[in-house]
Design an enzyme around this catalytic site. Structure first.
Site, PDB file in Angstrom:
ATOM      1  N   LYS A  14      48.312  78.556 -27.014  1.00 35.49           N
ATOM      2  CA  LYS A  14      48.970  78.782 -28.311  1.00 35.49           C
ATOM      3  C   LYS A  14      49.128  80.257 -28.662  1.00 35.49           C
ATOM      4  CE  LYS A  14      48.462  74.294 -30.369  1.00 35.49           C
ATOM      5  NZ  LYS A  14      47.762  73.406 -31.281  1.00 35.49           N
TER       6      LYS A  14
ATOM      7  N   ARG B 267      42.347  69.274 -26.483  1.00 27.97           N
ATOM      8  CA  ARG B 267      43.701  68.936 -26.021  1.00 27.97           C
ATOM      9  C   ARG B 267      44.239  70.118 -25.222  1.00 27.97           C
ATOM     10  NH1 ARG B 267      48.921  69.638 -27.607  1.00 27.97           N
ATOM     11  NH2 ARG B 267      50.327  67.846 -27.467  1.00 27.97           N
TER      12      ARG B 267
END
Ligand code: HH2
Length: 277
Positions: free
Chosen positions: A219, A253
């Site tokens: 991210k 995740r």
């Protein structure tokens, strides 16, 4: 246990990401072909994934919503085939009740709703009636606008309060408490400081009493902290995953399953080791 598939959370588990989208921020277009998608799911299970999370709508900042028909067209054949070929539970990343219903019919065990039941009023009942697992994720705003100027009082307290309230909504619709997972939504309407704070203080979500899922993989907050592009964030993600595990994450995740499974197992080994003195 959800829909006949068991996910024991006695130690931290790994959720492998499968994006059947043309535009996901790190792997868009790579698994749009069903054969390539199924092959990647099998590889992730081989590499140690405990759950496969399949999504057909990108939620990267600025992403346009995908029409229901298109989401179903991308998703359902892949969900059906992955469920047939793997023994681990399959989760489906969607905010639409009609998509969730068809995904559950195709064999999915968990619905990962990044809107926490807010995008579609029919979602809560669909999940509850199916006896499915449910991920409730915090976000501020929607992907199209969420990174414009996110603001909080105390980000951890605000996220905790939101997740508590969404848990009540899920329970009122009939979801069993032990089918619910909670996620602070790293990167969803949060600036660098908000994301770092949530990870540093992740243990403050424990009083909610449900397993915490955390998605940090590749991210942009890692890119911001380290000045690294999307393809060069593996070590940053490893550090963030390690902290999340130490702070009590039940599930992480990730895209890079093999590498992150090692991180999780190593941190768990240290954390649960009886240190001789
Ligand atoms: N992050 C993304 C998508 N879905 N679901 C949960 N529960 N938690 C997350 O942190 C999360 C999520 C974004 O990552 P990715 O799927 O790789 O990208 P895109 O949304 O562009 O497909």
């Amino acid at each position: 246990m959800a829909r006949g598939r068991r996910l024991a959370l006695d130690r931290t588990r790994v959720m492998g990401v499968l994006n059947v989208t043309p535009d996901s921020f790190s792997d868009g277009g790579r698994y749009l072909e069903p054969d390539a998608a199924v092959k990647h799911a099998l590889e992730m299970v081989e590499d140690g994934a405990d759950v496969i999370d399949i999504g057909a709508e990108s939620s990267r900042p600025g992403a346009e919503p995908v029409p229901e028909e298109e989401e179903l067209r991308r998703l359902i054949p892949v969900v059906r085939e992955v469920c047939r070929r793997v023994a681990v539970p399959v989760s489906v990343d969607t905010t639409k009740a009609a998509v969730a219903r068809q995904a559950l019919d195709a064999g999915a065990a968990i619905i990962n709703d990044i809107s926490a039941l807010q995008a579609d009023p029919a979602m809560a009942a669909v999940v509850a009636e199916a006896g499915a697992g449910l991920v409730l994720m915090h976000r501020q705003g929607t992907p199209k606008t969420m990174q414009q100027d996110p603001r909080y009082g105390d980000v951890v307290a605000d996220v905790r309060e939101f997740l508590y309230e969404r848990m009540q909504t899920a329970a009122q619709a009939g979801s069993a408490a032990d089918h619910i997972l909670l996620d602070p939504g790293i990167g969803f309407g949060k600036n660098l400081s908000h994301n770092l704070t949530l990870l540093a203080r992740l243990d403050e979500l424990r009083p909610l009493g449900r397993p915490i899922l955390v998605g940090v993989s590749r991210k942009s907050f890692i890119g911001e902290a380290l000045d690294r592009k999307t393809g060069d964030r593996l070590m940053g993600a490893a550090a963030a995953v390690a902290v999340a595990v130490l702070r009590g994450a039940g599930l992480v995740r990730v895209h890079d399953v093999r590498a992150m499974k090692d991180v999780v197992r190593m941190v768990d080994a240290i954390a649960t080791h009886n240190t001789p003195r």
